[in-house]
Design an enzyme around this catalytic site. Structure first.
Site, short mmCIF file in Angstrom:
data_model
loop_
_atom_site.label_atom_id
_atom_site.label_comp_id
_atom_site.label_asym_id
_atom_site.label_seq_id
_atom_site.Cartn_x
_atom_site.Cartn_y
_atom_site.Cartn_z
N CYS A 336 0.87 -1.33 -0.12
CA CYS A 336 -0.11 0.04 0.04
C CYS A 336 0.84 1.22 0.06
O CYS A 336 0.42 2.14 -0.66
CB CYS A 336 -1.05 0.13 1.11
SG CYS A 336 -1.38 -1.48 1.80
N ARG A 365 6.31 -11.42 5.46
CA ARG A 365 6.02 -11.07 6.97
C ARG A 365 6.75 -12.02 7.84
O ARG A 365 6.62 -13.33 7.47
CB ARG A 365 4.61 -11.19 7.05
CG ARG A 365 3.89 -9.97 6.40
CD ARG A 365 2.33 -10.06 6.36
NE ARG A 365 1.89 -9.32 5.33
CZ ARG A 365 0.54 -9.16 5.05
NH1 ARG A 365 -0.31 -9.88 5.76
NH2 ARG A 365 0.20 -8.32 4.10
N GLN A 383 0.76 -11.05 -3.30
CA GLN A 383 -0.73 -10.91 -3.42
C GLN A 383 -1.22 -10.17 -4.60
O GLN A 383 -0.48 -9.59 -5.29
CB GLN A 383 -0.94 -9.76 -2.28
CG GLN A 383 -0.60 -10.18 -0.74
CD GLN A 383 -0.80 -9.04 -0.11
OE1 GLN A 383 -0.32 -7.82 -0.06
NE2 GLN A 383 -1.64 -8.96 1.20
N ASP A 385 -2.94 -7.81 -5.38
CA ASP A 385 -3.41 -6.52 -4.71
C ASP A 385 -3.77 -5.59 -5.65
O ASP A 385 -3.33 -5.66 -6.66
CB ASP A 385 -2.03 -6.18 -4.00
CG ASP A 385 -2.35 -5.28 -2.90
OD1 ASP A 385 -3.62 -5.36 -2.39
OD2 ASP A 385 -1.30 -4.88 -1.93
N HIS A 387 -5.18 -1.18 -5.28
CA HIS A 387 -5.67 -0.11 -4.57
C HIS A 387 -6.60 0.85 -5.34
O HIS A 387 -6.02 1.22 -6.51
CB HIS A 387 -4.50 0.64 -4.15
CG HIS A 387 -3.79 0.00 -2.92
ND1 HIS A 387 -2.53 -1.08 -3.53
CD2 HIS A 387 -4.10 -0.52 -1.62
CE1 HIS A 387 -2.24 -1.45 -2.27
NE2 HIS A 387 -2.93 -1.19 -1.26
N LYS A 467 -14.73 -3.04 6.27
CA LYS A 467 -14.12 -4.29 5.32
C LYS A 467 -15.20 -5.25 4.71
O LYS A 467 -16.18 -5.43 5.75
CB LYS A 467 -12.88 -4.70 5.65
CG LYS A 467 -12.82 -5.60 6.74
CD LYS A 467 -11.59 -6.24 6.95
CE LYS A 467 -11.75 -7.03 8.32
NZ LYS A 467 -10.27 -7.61 8.81
N HIS A 513 -8.41 -1.21 -0.47
CA HIS A 513 -7.51 -2.01 -0.56
C HIS A 513 -8.21 -3.17 -0.95
O HIS A 513 -9.10 -3.69 -0.38
CB HIS A 513 -6.81 -2.16 0.63
CG HIS A 513 -6.07 -1.17 1.46
ND1 HIS A 513 -4.67 -1.00 1.27
CD2 HIS A 513 -6.58 -0.24 2.10
CE1 HIS A 513 -4.43 -0.09 2.09
NE2 HIS A 513 -5.40 0.44 2.53
#
Ligand SMILES: [Zn+2]
Ligand SMILES: [Zn+2]
Length: 635
Positions: A336, A365, A383, A385, A387, A467, A513
């Site tokens: 992000c 992580r 991911q 991912d 945005h 979310k 996200h």
């Protein structure tokens, strides 16, 4: 007189000054008294035997509730500890929490337990349950409790109690002579404990600390009745058969090594599958108006300080240094902050919004080594991912689009059963109530407008926005939380992201996200297990293997392979010097979906004989016919 209010609003009045939950339940109905295990009194969970001496709100927890099942498991854990103590008096008991589908108890004992001991332990547990002594709670002062456990040599319990503040009281639960340190609650009797089984034994350090003694952890499962237990055991058996780590080996997809914990070595077939999945998502994103970017994996600590990750997420981040570079770096745990840097690299007007910025971001992580599990729990993953930078007014439409996008992808991956949860405002949060009202309603409207069922997770949203979570149910009934859509009012403010509104003023955009498959590594693990290795044709790394019956048909086999490859089919030939049966078995084990056999008849007729994985019958095609039928399935 006592007024007891029930969840339906009804108020019961009792003449007594004190009354227990059990007595109230008995007053309501025999069946409730039978099925109640504990109660919630003014929001606090406690035993049914707790005395109520003032007006209260009471909700009963019965065997049918999830919490009720947890109490059954917790009760069973205590019975396990007691059985161990009766069978092996020198064993010491430590902690025994409830976990998913069951419980464990950590035990210190100088001999090794094995599954061979389980029958004796289970029999002892049944014997103890039959005594039906009932769990009895007793409150004792901390120092008193230390003496109690010291007198029976339970040093681990003593250590736990000594960590508590001086004046604290602790609760101890008795079952007959046996007592254990515990917060509770427990059911008052053991008649609900009828379906349990000990599963496995493993090593575990005391307090998870590798400098402390190694204990033995006995795992068990417990259910409401034998049907549930049988169903669970069957599911476990089925899950072992389709374990993705085993399939990964049989299909030659990936491996792990001790010196790269939690990170995947993708073999060529596994990487083929990975790339197919990336391209599948990428094509869909392009069709839906996303742009794709790539942001650095190594970023200066200062960026993570601005984003707030350094403060909140540091324990999970890998940091990096280099000789000759003074600044400290961190490997990104999420993409992000990088995405906002790209957004900020120019001037944005409200006319440009929404900007839908996708990234296949490789993130790292730190996860404790004990929690790593094949592809399902790793330290390095990718991911899918994205945005979405938008205005408040656009949240609803964008959320709906994401939901539609997600559902269509899940369907193509073979998942029809999708659960949706919406998490709303937590107590600790940023942003005005007005913005929360609007964005929560936007998510609800988005989901409702698609006519989909959903659940509300009260208070489970992040501090920076509500979310949506997507959970898939796999072929053997397991739930996997996969996708998320997170509204964020926070990050654009932290990085001062702006757009010019129709009013000519600067505003912060909202950031959505979203990840559809989440971790691609984990999703591949889930796909392998869901399909038991028999992947959809479009995703299978090798779609087809050609087996010439003998050497003399090699030329025709190669010609067929080239034609298939030319049409984009992932075809291979296996003309090794082994028998046809041997080669057949090998490729069936590797879960190759289509096996093409070529011999004398096929060459003479310019055809192929096709065998589908898991089917006995063989079908004869001409090559153009085969290509046509494959194209239909692959597209
Ligand atoms: Zn307990
Ligand atoms: Zn993000």
């Amino acid at each position: 007189m006592l007024n007891i209010q029930l969840p339906d609003g009804k108020v019961l009045q009792f003449q007594e000054k004190k009354i227990t939950g059990l007595e109230i339940a008995e007053g309501i109905s025999i069946s409730l008294a039978k099925s109640a295990l504990a109660m919630e009194m003014d929001g606090k969970i406690c035993d049914l035997t707790t005395e109520i001496d003032q007006d209260s709100k009471v909700k009963f927890i019965t065997v049918n509730d999830e919490l009720g099942l947890e109490i059954i498991r917790h009760d069973t854990a205590h019975i396990l500890a007691q059985a161990i103590k009766e069978l092996y008096p020198s064993a010491l008991i430590t902690i025994g929490p409830v976990i998913k589908d069951g419980f464990y108890y950590d035990i210190s004992y100088d001999q090794h337990f094995s599954t061979d001991d389980f029958t004796a332990i289970e029999n002892k547990m049944r014997e103890i349950i039959k005594r039906n002594n009932g769990f009895v709670r007793k409150i004792v002062a901390r120092n008193e409790a230390i003496k109690m456990f010291e007198s029976i040599g339970e040093n681990y319990k003593v250590e736990i109690i000594k960590d508590l503040p001086e004046n604290e009281e602790v609760s101890v639960y008795y079952y007959g002579e046996f007592f254990d340190l515990c917060r509770g609650p427990h059911a008052s009797n053991t008649k609900h404990l009828k379906a349990f089984k000990l599963m496995k034994v493993a090593g575990a350090y005391w307090r998870g600390d590798s400098n402390k003694p190694m204990l033995q952890r006995i795992y068990g499962t417990a259910w409401r009745n034998n049907e549930e237990l049988e169903q669970y055991l069957k599911m476990i058996e089925e899950a072992e058969k389709r374990d993705h780590r085993r399939l990964g080996k049989e299909m030659d997809l990936f491996h792990f090594q001790d010196n790269a914990p939690g990170t995947v070595f993708w073999h060529s077939k596994g990487w083929q599958m990975f790339q197919t999945l990336v391209n599948f998502i990428r094509n869909k994103q392009t069709e839906s108006g996303y742009i794709e970017v790539s942001t650095p994996e190594l970023l200066c600590r200062s960026i993570w300080e601005v984003s707030g990750h350094w403060e909140k997420f540091k324990e999970n981040m890998f940091t990096a240094h280099a000789i000759g570079e003074e600044r400290e770096f961190a490997i990104k745990p999420m993409s992000c902050p990088g995405a906002v840097q790209i957004y900020n690299h120019g001037l944005t007007s409200y006319r440009d919004l929404p900007i839908k910025m996708a990234e296949f971001g490789k993130v790292h992580r730190f996860e404790p080594s004990g929690s790593l599990h094949g592809l399902m729990r790793v330290r390095g993953f990718t991911q899918d991912d994205a945005h979405i930078f938008c205005t408040e007014e656009q949240i609803q439409e964008q959320s709906r689009e994401v939901c539609e996008f997600a559902l269509s992808i899940y369907k193509e991956c073979g998942f029809e059963d999708v659960k949706i949860k919406i998490s709303d405002r937590p107590d600790k949060r940023i942003g005005s109530d007005e913005v929360w009202d609007k964005s929560e309603q936007a998510l609800i409207n988005a989901v409702e407008s698609m006519g989909i069922q959903y659940e509300i997770n009260k208070g489970e949203g992040a501090f920076y926005g509500p979310k949506i979570e997507f959970t898939l149910t796999d072929a053997i009934g397991r739930d996997w939380q996969i996708g998320t859509l997170q509204v964020d009012f926070n990050l654009p403010m932290r990085f001062n992201a702006l757009y010019t509104g129709p009013d000519g003023n600067k505003h912060h955009p909202i950031m959505l996200h979203r990840a559809i498959l989440g971790s691609l590594e984990r999703f591949i693990g889930i796909m392998l297990e869901h399909h038991s290795g028999k992947l959809p044709l479009w995703l299978a790394p090798t779609q087809l293997v050609i087996l010439p019956v003998s050497e003399q048909f090699n030329d025709y086999a190669i010609k067929v392979m080239n034609e298939l490859k030319f049409k984009g089919v992932r075809a291979e030939i296996d003309n090794d010097n082994q028998t046809l049966n041997y080669r057949l078995r090998k490729h069936i084990l590797a879960k190759v979906l289509l096996i093409v056999i070529i011999g004398k008849n096929e060459e003479f007729n310019q055809t192929v004989t096709v065998r589908k994985l898991g089917e006995e019958k063989q079908i004869v095609f001409t090559v153009p016919e085969l290509i046509l039928s494959l194209e239909k399935e692959i597209k």
